[in-house]
Write a protein that holds these residues in place. Structure first.
Motif, PDB file in Angstrom:
ATOM      1  N   ASP A 136       0.857  -1.187   0.000  1.00  0.00           N
ATOM      2  CA  ASP A 136       0.000   0.000   0.000  1.00  0.00           C
ATOM      3  C   ASP A 136       0.895   1.239   0.000  1.00  0.00           C
ATOM      4  OD1 ASP A 136      -1.781   2.047   0.401  1.00  0.00           O
ATOM      5  OD2 ASP A 136      -2.431   1.403   2.404  1.00  0.00           O
ATOM      6  N   THR A 137       1.025   1.862  -1.168  1.00  0.00           N
ATOM      7  CA  THR A 137       1.955   2.983  -1.313  1.00  0.00           C
ATOM      8  C   THR A 137       1.454   4.267  -0.657  1.00  0.00           C
ATOM      9  OG1 THR A 137       0.995   3.491  -3.480  1.00  0.00           O
ATOM     10  CG2 THR A 137       2.932   2.064  -3.439  1.00  0.00           C
ATOM     11  N   ALA A 138       0.194   4.268  -0.197  1.00  0.00           N
ATOM     12  CA  ALA A 138      -0.351   5.466   0.450  1.00  0.00           C
ATOM     13  C   ALA A 138      -0.324   5.354   1.973  1.00  0.00           C
ATOM     14  CB  ALA A 138      -1.793   5.704  -0.022  1.00  0.00           C
ATOM     15  N   HIS A 139       0.180   4.266   2.523  1.00  0.00           N
ATOM     16  CA  HIS A 139       0.161   4.080   3.979  1.00  0.00           C
ATOM     17  C   HIS A 139       0.959   5.186   4.664  1.00  0.00           C
ATOM     18  CE1 HIS A 139       0.381   2.314   7.948  1.00  0.00           C
ATOM     19  NE2 HIS A 139      -0.429   1.337   7.559  1.00  0.00           N
ATOM     20  N   ALA A 140       0.372   5.781   5.692  1.00  0.00           N
ATOM     21  CA  ALA A 140       0.990   6.916   6.367  1.00  0.00           C
ATOM     22  C   ALA A 140       2.339   6.576   6.980  1.00  0.00           C
ATOM     23  CB  ALA A 140       0.050   7.434   7.464  1.00  0.00           C
ATOM     24  N   VAL A 178      17.500 -24.864   7.775  1.00  0.00           N
ATOM     25  CA  VAL A 178      17.044 -23.566   8.300  1.00  0.00           C
ATOM     26  C   VAL A 178      18.212 -22.915   9.028  1.00  0.00           C
ATOM     27  CG1 VAL A 178      15.462 -22.411   9.896  1.00  0.00           C
ATOM     28  CG2 VAL A 178      14.643 -24.287   8.449  1.00  0.00           C
ATOM     29  N   ASP A 179      18.544 -21.687   8.659  1.00  0.00           N
ATOM     30  CA  ASP A 179      19.716 -21.019   9.225  1.00  0.00           C
ATOM     31  C   ASP A 179      19.490 -20.520  10.637  1.00  0.00           C
ATOM     32  OD1 ASP A 179      21.675 -21.045   7.038  1.00  0.00           O
ATOM     33  OD2 ASP A 179      20.189 -19.853   5.959  1.00  0.00           O
ATOM     34  N   VAL A 180      18.328 -19.912  10.861  1.00  0.00           N
ATOM     35  CA  VAL A 180      18.139 -19.181  12.109  1.00  0.00           C
ATOM     36  C   VAL A 180      16.649 -18.939  12.312  1.00  0.00           C
ATOM     37  CG1 VAL A 180      18.251 -16.852  11.078  1.00  0.00           C
ATOM     38  CG2 VAL A 180      19.149 -17.229  13.405  1.00  0.00           C
ATOM     39  N   PHE A 181      16.252 -18.593  13.528  1.00  0.00           N
ATOM     40  CA  PHE A 181      14.874 -18.226  13.817  1.00  0.00           C
ATOM     41  C   PHE A 181      14.782 -16.729  14.114  1.00  0.00           C
ATOM     42  CE2 PHE A 181      14.079 -22.608  13.768  1.00  0.00           C
ATOM     43  CZ  PHE A 181      12.720 -22.867  13.932  1.00  0.00           C
ATOM     44  N   ALA A 182      13.579 -16.183  13.933  1.00  0.00           N
ATOM     45  CA  ALA A 182      13.297 -14.789  14.260  1.00  0.00           C
ATOM     46  C   ALA A 182      11.826 -14.695  14.644  1.00  0.00           C
ATOM     47  CB  ALA A 182      13.595 -13.882  13.066  1.00  0.00           C
ATOM     48  N   PRO A 183      11.440 -13.662  15.387  1.00  0.00           N
ATOM     49  CA  PRO A 183      10.037 -13.532  15.792  1.00  0.00           C
ATOM     50  C   PRO A 183       9.091 -13.542  14.600  1.00  0.00           C
ATOM     51  CG  PRO A 183      11.393 -12.042  17.067  1.00  0.00           C
ATOM     52  CD  PRO A 183      12.283 -12.628  16.004  1.00  0.00           C
ATOM     53  N   GLY A 184       8.060 -14.413  14.680  1.00  0.00           N
ATOM     54  CA  GLY A 184       7.098 -14.513  13.583  1.00  0.00           C
ATOM     55  C   GLY A 184       5.690 -14.823  14.031  1.00  0.00           C
ATOM     56  N   ASN A 185       5.457 -14.843  15.334  1.00  0.00           N
ATOM     57  CA  ASN A 185       4.135 -15.186  15.857  1.00  0.00           C
ATOM     58  C   ASN A 185       3.486 -13.957  16.487  1.00  0.00           C
ATOM     59  OD1 ASN A 185       1.941 -16.749  16.505  1.00  0.00           O
ATOM     60  ND2 ASN A 185       2.858 -17.637  18.342  1.00  0.00           N
ATOM     61  N   GLN A 186       2.325 -13.554  15.938  1.00  0.00           N
ATOM     62  CA  GLN A 186       1.622 -12.357  16.409  1.00  0.00           C
ATOM     63  C   GLN A 186       2.540 -11.127  16.344  1.00  0.00           C
ATOM     64  OE1 GLN A 186      -1.853 -12.033  17.300  1.00  0.00           O
ATOM     65  NE2 GLN A 186      -1.679 -13.852  16.042  1.00  0.00           N
ATOM     66  N   ILE A 187       2.870 -10.764  15.123  1.00  0.00           N
ATOM     67  CA  ILE A 187       3.750  -9.622  14.852  1.00  0.00           C
ATOM     68  C   ILE A 187       2.901  -8.429  14.433  1.00  0.00           C
ATOM     69  CG2 ILE A 187       5.661  -8.780  13.461  1.00  0.00           C
ATOM     70  CD1 ILE A 187       6.395 -11.012  15.464  1.00  0.00           C
ATOM     71  N   TYR A 188       3.081  -7.325  15.127  1.00  0.00           N
ATOM     72  CA  TYR A 188       2.274  -6.116  14.916  1.00  0.00           C
ATOM     73  C   TYR A 188       2.965  -5.225  13.888  1.00  0.00           C
ATOM     74  CZ  TYR A 188      -0.755  -2.179  16.294  1.00  0.00           C
ATOM     75  OH  TYR A 188      -1.679  -1.164  16.315  1.00  0.00           O
ATOM     76  N   SER A 189       2.231  -4.916  12.806  1.00  0.00           N
ATOM     77  CA  SER A 189       2.834  -4.099  11.749  1.00  0.00           C
ATOM     78  C   SER A 189       1.743  -3.413  10.928  1.00  0.00           C
ATOM     79  CB  SER A 189       3.729  -4.967  10.852  1.00  0.00           C
ATOM     80  OG  SER A 189       4.390  -4.181   9.874  1.00  0.00           O
ATOM     81  N   THR A 190       2.173  -2.778   9.865  1.00  0.00           N
ATOM     82  CA  THR A 190       1.289  -1.992   9.012  1.00  0.00           C
ATOM     83  C   THR A 190       0.347  -2.877   8.200  1.00  0.00           C
ATOM     84  OG1 THR A 190       3.188  -1.929   7.512  1.00  0.00           O
ATOM     85  CG2 THR A 190       2.731   0.066   8.771  1.00  0.00           C
ATOM     86  N   LEU A 191      -0.877  -2.377   8.000  1.00  0.00           N
ATOM     87  CA  LEU A 191      -1.880  -3.017   7.152  1.00  0.00           C
ATOM     88  C   LEU A 191      -2.454  -1.959   6.208  1.00  0.00           C
ATOM     89  CD1 LEU A 191      -3.787  -5.250   9.751  1.00  0.00           C
ATOM     90  CD2 LEU A 191      -2.154  -6.017   8.014  1.00  0.00           C
ATOM     91  N   PRO A 192      -3.013  -2.368   5.070  1.00  0.00           N
ATOM     92  CA  PRO A 192      -3.533  -1.392   4.104  1.00  0.00           C
ATOM     93  C   PRO A 192      -4.539  -0.419   4.732  1.00  0.00           C
ATOM     94  CG  PRO A 192      -3.443  -3.558   3.108  1.00  0.00           C
ATOM     95  CD  PRO A 192      -3.111  -3.744   4.564  1.00  0.00           C
ATOM     96  N   GLY A 193      -4.589   0.780   4.157  1.00  0.00           N
ATOM     97  CA  GLY A 193      -5.516   1.787   4.653  1.00  0.00           C
ATOM     98  C   GLY A 193      -4.987   2.518   5.867  1.00  0.00           C
ATOM     99  N   SER A 194      -3.665   2.598   6.009  1.00  0.00           N
ATOM    100  CA  SER A 194      -3.013   3.220   7.165  1.00  0.00           C
ATOM    101  C   SER A 194      -3.474   2.604   8.483  1.00  0.00           C
ATOM    102  CB  SER A 194      -3.241   4.742   7.159  1.00  0.00           C
ATOM    103  OG  SER A 194      -2.553   5.333   6.078  1.00  0.00           O
ATOM    104  N   LYS A 195      -3.708   1.304   8.448  1.00  0.00           N
ATOM    105  CA  LYS A 195      -4.088   0.567   9.652  1.00  0.00           C
ATOM    106  C   LYS A 195      -2.926  -0.289  10.129  1.00  0.00           C
ATOM    107  CE  LYS A 195      -8.956   0.374   8.267  1.00  0.00           C
ATOM    108  NZ  LYS A 195     -10.075  -0.517   7.872  1.00  0.00           N
TER     109      LYS A 195
END
Length: 548
Positions: A86-90, A448-465
């Motif tokens: 989403d190229t318009a995300h704030a 598999v080389d390594v692990f990183a956080p991937g469960n319930q990750i909070y980030s941007t969603l379309p519509g500036s949400k």
């Protein structure tokens, strides 16, 4: 399959939330167990295990505060090969790459790179008329649709010797396809029933408590002294905390999405007659063809790519929304991943486009289990290596041991050589307990080389949400963000050095965890090559050492 999303309903493990309601009338109330400590920040993955109550983040906040504050950074270009952004995300507008040599909307290929009006990137899933592919078939489906007319009803001995390898592939694909159809049919029934039961249970509990929303605050201190209702609310509260949901209403939304995904797989992914490729108008089997697609960097459903982009580099300077991992980043959108399995041709071209237009790091949150045009993808990966580009790839979400099952792009070339410029990432969870390895994550002591956080990750969603998503799709951009941060503050580092530092600085963990997809307890360190979780603080310390 398609993006590295797990099945949402399997991920939630909440199909049995409300049988407890049915039994509450006959079960004596249990004493309330102490609730797990929840991190104060919804971006738990930025936190530090030592300083933030044992939350298994990657020490981003600590690295900026203690090691990077006041230091100069340089711009780094990260390509996100995905479903679109989403190229318009704030929280993304300022950090999106804009092609400096292209004049927007003039219908010309100003920079002569072969792509008209590629301002934010390119879309290899679009047609010249502006239409786009959203849903696609799985690779097994496409292969079976091609091979079944040739080999159905035949025996191996009746097939010419030169065609027997293809005949064997047909049998393998047929078996895999039929297993997926069976699984999908069963899941559809189970998920529909689970959603209906949990929705009904939630409505009943809301009425019994006289509330409109079943969030953690309400469930922790319910407006009732009824011991049976308090038993139910305590159990639900603990489940929400452990799974990272703010409310039962959010859970129901996720369950509904998961149910829709299962329906979509039946209608599109496993439909032998479904072939939307005519929308693109290319020659699908011509692996040398580059001149197809359109300029639509968002596509019809940019949710996945928008979430990935935010993890990597959401604006750290606008005092709003969230904080991306990387500080001085430009994010290029390369759309090549549909809702279904990506095509090898598109992946190869997406890598080449990113490299040719200056990307230094490429995030690849997708994967599949058949790769009929694998050599084309590997040729593109080798090309990226010659240009010093590091690729970050998600391990996948089928709780498979990748040492026994190959997922593509594979960490190894066809000749068995380890790909030197790629990191394969599994997904971890927030607490250092039996749940540390995300239940859905693929794993592998070798692959598999390594692990990183991937469960319930909070980030941007379309519509500036904003919102939580889970998957190794979310773990890969955490690593891409770390790579971009290192490249930004230590621009002299090569792709090989970045990979070495990220893997060498991973924090080893020896907690006994449930092996993904089972109840068997294993040492977390046995699930990957490094045995650890990426850590920006330790990576910066290593990068600061004189000899690299």
């Amino acid at each position: 399959m398609h993006f590295s999303f797990p099945s949402r309903l399997r991920l939630l493990g909440l199909s049995v939330l409300f049988p407890v309601l049915a039994s509450a009338q006959t079960t004596p109330p249990a004493s309330a167990a102490p609730a797990p400590v929840a991190p104060t920040s919804p971006q738990w993955y930025l936190l530090d295990a030592q300083q933030d109550g044992g939350v298994m983040g990657v020490s981003v906040t600590r690295a900026y505060r203690e090691l990077l504050q006041g230091k100069a950074s340089t711009p780094v270009l990260v390509a996100v090969i995905d479903a679109g952004i989403d190229t318009a995300h704030a929280d993304l507008r300022r950090v999106l790459w804009r092609n400096p040599r292209e004049v927007a909307g003039n219908g010309l290929d100003d920079d002569k790179n072969g792509y008209v009006d590629d301002v934010y990137g390119w879309n290899f899933l679009g047609g010249a008329d502006g239409r786009n592919i959203n849903e696609e078939a799985l690779e097994e489906t496409r292969l079976l649709a091609r091979l079944q007319p040739l080999y159905q009803g035949k025996t191996r001995t009746s097939v010419p010797a030169a065609k027997r390898a293809e005949y064997d592939l047909y049998l393998k694909v047929k078996k895999s396809y039929e297993a997926k159809v069976k699984e999908n049919t069963e899941q559809l029934q189970q998920f529909a029933q689970a959603y209906a039961e949990n929705k009904q249970g939630a409505e009943g509990l809301k009425q019994a408590l006289g509330v409109e929303r079943l969030d953690t605050a309400t469930l922790r201190n319910p407006p009732t002294q009824n011991p049976e209702l308090r038993q139910v609310t305590t159990g639900l509260y603990q489940t929400l905390i452990q799974t990272g949901f703010a409310s039962l209403d959010d859970v129901l939304v996720e369950m509904q999405r998961g149910l829709q995904e299962t329906k979509d797989q039946q209608q599109y992914g496993l439909n032998l007659k479904f072939n939307p490729r005519s929308i693109v108008g290319d020659r699908p089997d011509d692996l040398k063809q580059r001149d197809y697609g359109n300029r639509d960097a968002a596509g019809p459903d940019p949710m996945h790519g928008t979430h990935v982009a935010g993890i990597i580099g959401a604006d750290r300077e606008n005092n709003a929304g969230i904080l991306g991992v990387a500080p001085n980043v430009q994010i290029m959108s390369v759309r090549a991943i549909p809702d279904g399995d990506e095509r090898d041709k598109d992946v190869a071209n997406a890598i080449r486009y990113a490299v040719d237009n200056g990307a230094q790091i490429i995030n690849m949150s997708f994967g599949k289990y058949y790769s009929p045009q694998r050599p084309a993808v590997e040729e593109a990966i080798r090309y990226a290596d010659t240009k010093g580009v590091l690729l970050i790839h998600s391990a996948g979400n089928e709780n498979n041991n990748l040492d026994n099952t190959t997922q593509y792009p594979s960490p190894n070339f066809l000749n068995g050589q380890r790909i030197p410029n790629m990191i394969t990432v599994g997904a971890s969870s927030r607490l250092n307990d039996e749940s540390l390895a995300a239940d859905f994550s693929n794993y592998g002591k070798v692959q598999v080389d390594v692990f990183a956080p991937g469960n319930q990750i909070y980030s941007t969603l379309p519509g500036s949400k904003y919102g939580n998503l889970s998957g190794t799709s979310m773990a890969a951009p955490v690593v891409a963000g770390i790579a971009a941060t290192l490249k930004s503050y230590f621009p002299q580092l090569t792709a090989a050095q970045l990979k070495r530092i990220i893997l060498a600085s991973a924090q080893p963990v020896h907690t006994k965890v449930r092996q993904p997809g089972s109840t068997k307890l294993v040492d977390f360190a046995e699930l990957s090559r490094t045995g650890g979780i990426v850590n920006l603080y330790r990576a910066v310390q290593l990068a600061q050492q004189p000899a690299q």
